[in-house]
Design a protein around this motif. Structure first.
Motif, PDB file in Angstrom:
ATOM      1  N   VAL A  43      11.096  10.393  -4.492  1.00  0.00           N
ATOM      2  CA  VAL A  43      10.109   9.773  -3.604  1.00  0.00           C
ATOM      3  C   VAL A  43       8.732  10.400  -3.822  1.00  0.00           C
ATOM      4  O   VAL A  43       7.717   9.697  -3.926  1.00  0.00           O
ATOM      5  CB  VAL A  43      10.540   9.902  -2.128  1.00  0.00           C
ATOM      6  CG1 VAL A  43       9.402   9.471  -1.204  1.00  0.00           C
ATOM      7  CG2 VAL A  43      11.775   9.064  -1.859  1.00  0.00           C
ATOM      8  N   ALA A  44       8.706  11.729  -3.945  1.00  0.00           N
ATOM      9  CA  ALA A  44       7.431  12.412  -4.168  1.00  0.00           C
ATOM     10  C   ALA A  44       6.790  11.917  -5.462  1.00  0.00           C
ATOM     11  O   ALA A  44       5.583  11.652  -5.514  1.00  0.00           O
ATOM     12  CB  ALA A  44       7.645  13.923  -4.221  1.00  0.00           C
ATOM     13  N   VAL A  47       5.374   8.411  -4.952  1.00  0.00           N
ATOM     14  CA  VAL A  47       4.122   8.455  -4.193  1.00  0.00           C
ATOM     15  C   VAL A  47       2.985   8.918  -5.097  1.00  0.00           C
ATOM     16  O   VAL A  47       1.878   8.366  -5.080  1.00  0.00           O
ATOM     17  CB  VAL A  47       4.264   9.381  -2.964  1.00  0.00           C
ATOM     18  CG1 VAL A  47       2.918   9.600  -2.299  1.00  0.00           C
ATOM     19  CG2 VAL A  47       5.253   8.788  -1.975  1.00  0.00           C
ATOM     20  N   ALA A  50       1.981   6.160  -7.360  1.00  0.00           N
ATOM     21  CA  ALA A  50       1.213   5.159  -6.623  1.00  0.00           C
ATOM     22  C   ALA A  50      -0.214   5.642  -6.395  1.00  0.00           C
ATOM     23  O   ALA A  50      -1.173   4.891  -6.583  1.00  0.00           O
ATOM     24  CB  ALA A  50       1.896   4.858  -5.291  1.00  0.00           C
ATOM     25  N   LEU A  51      -0.349   6.918  -6.019  1.00  0.00           N
ATOM     26  CA  LEU A  51      -1.684   7.457  -5.749  1.00  0.00           C
ATOM     27  C   LEU A  51      -2.509   7.528  -7.029  1.00  0.00           C
ATOM     28  O   LEU A  51      -3.708   7.243  -7.028  1.00  0.00           O
ATOM     29  CB  LEU A  51      -1.578   8.850  -5.124  1.00  0.00           C
ATOM     30  CG  LEU A  51      -1.093   8.897  -3.673  1.00  0.00           C
ATOM     31  CD1 LEU A  51      -0.939  10.338  -3.217  1.00  0.00           C
ATOM     32  CD2 LEU A  51      -2.057   8.153  -2.767  1.00  0.00           C
ATOM     33  N   ARG A 112       1.838   1.001  -5.683  1.00  0.00           N
ATOM     34  CA  ARG A 112       0.839   1.161  -4.611  1.00  0.00           C
ATOM     35  C   ARG A 112       1.078   0.165  -3.492  1.00  0.00           C
ATOM     36  O   ARG A 112       1.111   0.511  -2.312  1.00  0.00           O
ATOM     37  CB  ARG A 112      -0.558   0.879  -5.174  1.00  0.00           C
ATOM     38  CG  ARG A 112      -1.286   2.014  -5.712  1.00  0.00           C
ATOM     39  CD  ARG A 112      -2.529   1.470  -6.400  1.00  0.00           C
ATOM     40  NE  ARG A 112      -3.740   1.833  -5.671  1.00  0.00           N
ATOM     41  CZ  ARG A 112      -4.381   2.961  -5.856  1.00  0.00           C
ATOM     42  NH1 ARG A 112      -3.922   3.825  -6.715  1.00  0.00           N
ATOM     43  NH2 ARG A 112      -5.468   3.239  -5.186  1.00  0.00           N
ATOM     44  N   LEU A 115       4.733   0.775  -1.701  1.00  0.00           N
ATOM     45  CA  LEU A 115       4.793   1.928  -0.803  1.00  0.00           C
ATOM     46  C   LEU A 115       3.745   1.818   0.291  1.00  0.00           C
ATOM     47  O   LEU A 115       4.012   2.101   1.459  1.00  0.00           O
ATOM     48  CB  LEU A 115       4.593   3.222  -1.601  1.00  0.00           C
ATOM     49  CG  LEU A 115       5.741   3.561  -2.542  1.00  0.00           C
ATOM     50  CD1 LEU A 115       5.389   4.749  -3.423  1.00  0.00           C
ATOM     51  CD2 LEU A 115       7.003   3.877  -1.754  1.00  0.00           C
ATOM     52  N   GLY A 116       2.545   1.387  -0.088  1.00  0.00           N
ATOM     53  CA  GLY A 116       1.469   1.282   0.897  1.00  0.00           C
ATOM     54  C   GLY A 116       1.834   0.339   2.028  1.00  0.00           C
ATOM     55  O   GLY A 116       1.719   0.683   3.212  1.00  0.00           O
ATOM     56  N   PHE A 119       4.799   1.836   4.181  1.00  0.00           N
ATOM     57  CA  PHE A 119       4.403   2.912   5.088  1.00  0.00           C
ATOM     58  C   PHE A 119       3.550   2.371   6.235  1.00  0.00           C
ATOM     59  O   PHE A 119       3.754   2.713   7.400  1.00  0.00           O
ATOM     60  CB  PHE A 119       3.641   4.009   4.329  1.00  0.00           C
ATOM     61  CG  PHE A 119       4.543   4.931   3.548  1.00  0.00           C
ATOM     62  CD1 PHE A 119       5.495   5.708   4.203  1.00  0.00           C
ATOM     63  CD2 PHE A 119       4.456   5.025   2.173  1.00  0.00           C
ATOM     64  CE1 PHE A 119       6.340   6.543   3.493  1.00  0.00           C
ATOM     65  CE2 PHE A 119       5.309   5.856   1.448  1.00  0.00           C
ATOM     66  CZ  PHE A 119       6.244   6.619   2.111  1.00  0.00           C
ATOM     67  N   THR A 295      13.441   2.935  -5.893  1.00  0.00           N
ATOM     68  CA  THR A 295      12.634   3.280  -4.728  1.00  0.00           C
ATOM     69  C   THR A 295      13.434   3.149  -3.439  1.00  0.00           C
ATOM     70  O   THR A 295      13.463   4.067  -2.605  1.00  0.00           O
ATOM     71  CB  THR A 295      11.399   2.370  -4.652  1.00  0.00           C
ATOM     72  OG1 THR A 295      10.752   2.364  -5.916  1.00  0.00           O
ATOM     73  CG2 THR A 295      10.441   2.839  -3.591  1.00  0.00           C
ATOM     74  N   LEU A 299      14.681   6.281  -1.060  1.00  0.00           N
ATOM     75  CA  LEU A 299      14.231   6.352   0.331  1.00  0.00           C
ATOM     76  C   LEU A 299      15.410   6.295   1.297  1.00  0.00           C
ATOM     77  O   LEU A 299      15.403   6.958   2.339  1.00  0.00           O
ATOM     78  CB  LEU A 299      13.251   5.213   0.621  1.00  0.00           C
ATOM     79  CG  LEU A 299      11.838   5.415   0.071  1.00  0.00           C
ATOM     80  CD1 LEU A 299      11.057   4.116   0.095  1.00  0.00           C
ATOM     81  CD2 LEU A 299      11.106   6.478   0.885  1.00  0.00           C
TER      82      LEU A 299
END
Lengths: 330, 357
Positions: A43-44, A47, A50-51, A112, A115-116, A119, A295, A299
């Motif tokens: 997951v990290a 992320v 995505a970032l 992006r 996940l965006g 969340f 993913t 999760l």
């Protein structure tokens, strides 16, 4: 009633999980679960991808929106030129059939969106769910009746159907990813509210809350200072299990063509036309499918791990799903 | 037990199992059913108000969209009047409710069309009655949901029993991993992959096409096998977990320990006594999921090209056909509410410890 009980600070420490030691205990319990740790690392990484999506595509030297008509064979209906769907040093994972857009760029930018949106939607769900749940749990009979009935109604609505329907009436100018997150959040807060209401009613009867009420605290202050810490564990657990569910709902809406709209890249939307191309460019199907699978799996496993860490008893007793309706995936 | 009416005492006895006859249970059941039905009706009414408010107050220009982008303002105004979009919302809602309970008449320009009792309005796009439209799609979605339920029960309960029996061994760990993977896969991913492999590459199954059961039962089942399997693979995980958990709970009970002490075999304990503990929750969850399928089959219908309610809804959403959208949401809501009530009743019948309230 003793003096110590009447003093709110002393009362809080007795029954509510004390934040510092609670967090340490949580980490210790999470660390003992190997699967959850692996999932946390995955997951990290996701992320991070995505970032860093713009950075990664810059390193590759591509972007998710540019068409490359020179890389597809228009004579054969738009099949990518070259072996393995046009994989090359310039296009690490090949190009999209018909448009020639870079697949790697679309995949990482899809992360992006995925996940965006998930969340953000979870945040909205938790916000509404906790608000409604606490209000129903603490409010008088009328407030509770009205809010509980509203919760029943929202729970009775099929998630997919209502999100789809809501998509129909929103003006097209609205930014789509924000809209998708909002719609999922506004439609699926019911089960969170139910859990929070039940927990609030349980907590309300405990001595330290009664003590706070007796010492003349306002309802708002009680909710903030006494109830929220006690609600943290179930809410975090539930939110962790909502995130993978929201990922599938976003992918589903985009797959149906009513979620995130092109040119924005989304995994669900990539799958819409992938079945036509599976022979010429199998990775066009397998990459978004695999990304979704990894993913959601990571999760889910992490969510299970968090639940076990926060409430080891419940997890060993029953390992059932979240109880939220899952028709989003059907 | 003073203060209880005779009926109440009988109800209690019926439920605690001291009087095994069904009479006591049924006595309590009638009141429970009535309360449950009333609650369901209130929920449905609330849903209809909310849906109506959301969809008929918010939208910008229904008339323009219905008429098409090339319409002149005069034509748009005409459509708007024909669809009675200028009437106040409460008048339209009242007419809408009247249509559902008593039917209503529509003027079609040339004459009037009567729309019989559960009337959900006319489609903006095709002028077809929404009720007829939904009724035509219902068998497809029903077939999909029914077959999928049978399959997920077989797969899920089977897996659950196996992993409860083989608890703590490799079999259980493998099964847990497989069901977890099932949970984590959206149906359009599993369905897509299965379709490509089984229909495209190996030619084992036909690309699904809906054949009515009444035309050819064999083709009906053969064509729906793949959609059923895809849905079942997703849902099975939940049932496996539920079955296993309920069975393990029963296995830890005192009465099972007594059976063991009397020398009852493990196979009989698992197959008869522990499985009985899983019966009520599994049945209740199935009823729930069966209801949700009516709304939830959107994805599988779109993926497999089955002309059911879900696909109709997606189409209606894309062309902003509000009466169809609203009708569809109401009907799926109706099925979910009905299924929840049925689930509660089944649970109460299957597990008499449950207090009917």
């Amino acid at each position: 009633m003793s003096e110590a009980l009447l003093a709110p600070e002393a009362g809080t420490g007795a029954t509510a999980p004390a934040p510092a030691s609670g967090a340490r205990q949580f980490w210790r319990r999470l660390r003992t679960q190997r699967a959850a740790l692996v999932a946390a690392v995955v997951v990290a990484l996701l992320v991070l991808v995505a970032l860093a999506a713009p950075l990664l595509t810059a390193i590759e030297g591509q972007d998710p929106g540019t068409y490359h008509p020179d890389l597809i064979d228009s004579g054969r209906g738009g099949v990518p030129i070259g072996s393995f769907g046009g994989i090359s040093a310039e296009h690490w994972l090949g190009v999209e059939p018909q448009t020639g857009r870079d697949l790697f760029a679309r995949l990482v930018h899809g992360a992006r969106v995925s996940l965006g949106v998930a969340f953000a939607a979870t945040f909205v769900q938790v916000l509404i769910g906790v608000g409604v749940g606490i209000a129903a749990g603490l409010g008088n009979r009328l407030v509770d009746q009205v809010l509980s009935r509203a919760t029943d109604v929202i729970v009775a609505m099929p998630l997919m159907v209502l999100s789809l329907a809501l998509m129909a009436i929103v003006p097209s100018g609205f930014p789509r990813p924000v809209l998708v997150a909002l719609v999922i959040g506004l439609v699926a807060w019911g089960s969170t509210a139910k859990i929070v209401r039940a927990q609030t009613i349980t907590l309300k009867e405990l001595d330290y809350v009664a003590a706070a009420r007796l010492s003349g605290w306002s309802t708002w202050r009680i909710a903030r200072r006494e109830l929220l810490p006690g609600l943290a564990a179930p809410v975090i657990t539930y939110a962790a299990l909502l995130i993978p569910l929201n990922i599938t709902v976003e992918a589903a809406l985009s797959f149906l063509g009513v979620g995130v709209k092109p040119p924005t890249a989304s995994w669900g939307q990539m799958l819409t036309s992938a079945d036509v191309w599976y022979q010429a460019a199998p990775q066009y199907l397998l990459l978004p499918a695999g990304a979704l699978f990894v993913t959601v799996l990571a999760l889910t496993v992490l969510g299970d791990g968090i639940r076990t860490a926060l409430d080891p008893r419940a997890a060993s007793r029953l390992r059932i799903g979240t109880g939220q309706k899952r028709e989003g995936r059907a | 037990m003073t203060g209880f009416s005779p009926g109440r005492t009988r109800l209690l006895r019926g439920m605690t199992g001291f009087s095994p006859g069904l009479t006591g249970l049924l006595h309590g059941m009638t009141g429970f059913l009535l309360r449950r039905a009333a609650g369901a009706l209130v929920t449905l009414l609330a849903i209809s108000v909310i849906i109506y408010a959301v969809f008929y107050i918010a939208p910008g220009d229904v008339a323009q969209i219905t008429c098409g982008p090339r319409c002149s303002p005069a034509q748009v105004a005409q459509v708007s009047e024909q669809l009675r979009l200028d009437d106040p919302v409460y008048v339209r809602y009242r007419d809408f409710l009247q249509g559902i309970f008593a039917g209503r008449d529509y003027s079609t320009g040339t004459g009037t069309e009567h729309c019989a009792a559960p009337c959900l309005g006319l489609s903006y796009q095709s002028d077809q009655q929404v009720t007829q439209l939904i009724l035509a799609k219902l068998p497809v979605t029903g077939s999909l949901a029914l077959g999928a339920m049978v399959m997920w029960l077989i797969l899920g309960v089977g897996t659950g029993v196996l992993s409860a029996w083989r608890r703590g061994r490799v079999t259980e760990r493998v099964l847990t991993a497989v069901t977890l993977a099932g949970t984590a896969t959206p149906v359009f991913v599993i369905g897509l992959l299965l379709m490509i492999v089984a229909c495209g590459q190996l030619n084992w199954l036909p690309f699904p096409q809906y054949v009515p059961f009444t035309d050819d039962p064999q083709q009906w089942a053969w064509n729906l096998l793949l959609p059923w399997l895809s849905l079942a693979l997703i849902e099975a995980a939940k049932y496996a977990r539920l079955t296993r958990a309920s069975m393990l709970e029963t296995l830890a009970d005192d009465h099972v320990r007594t059976f063991r002490a009397y020398g009852v075999g493990e196979r009989s304990i698992i197959g008869k006594h522990a499985l009985r503990g899983a019966f009520a929750p599994v049945i209740a969850l199935s009823a729930n999921d069966f209801g949700s399928m009516f709304g939830g089959a959107v994805l599988s219908e779109t993926l497999f090209g089955l002309p059911g309610m879900g696909r109709e809804l997606v189409h209606a959403v894309k062309v902003v056909d509000l009466p169809v959208v609203v009708g569809m949401v109401l009907v799926t809501g109706f099925f979910v509410v009905l299924a929840n009530a049925v689930a509660d009743v089944l649970y109460a019948v299957a597990d008499r410890r449950v207090v009917l309230s």
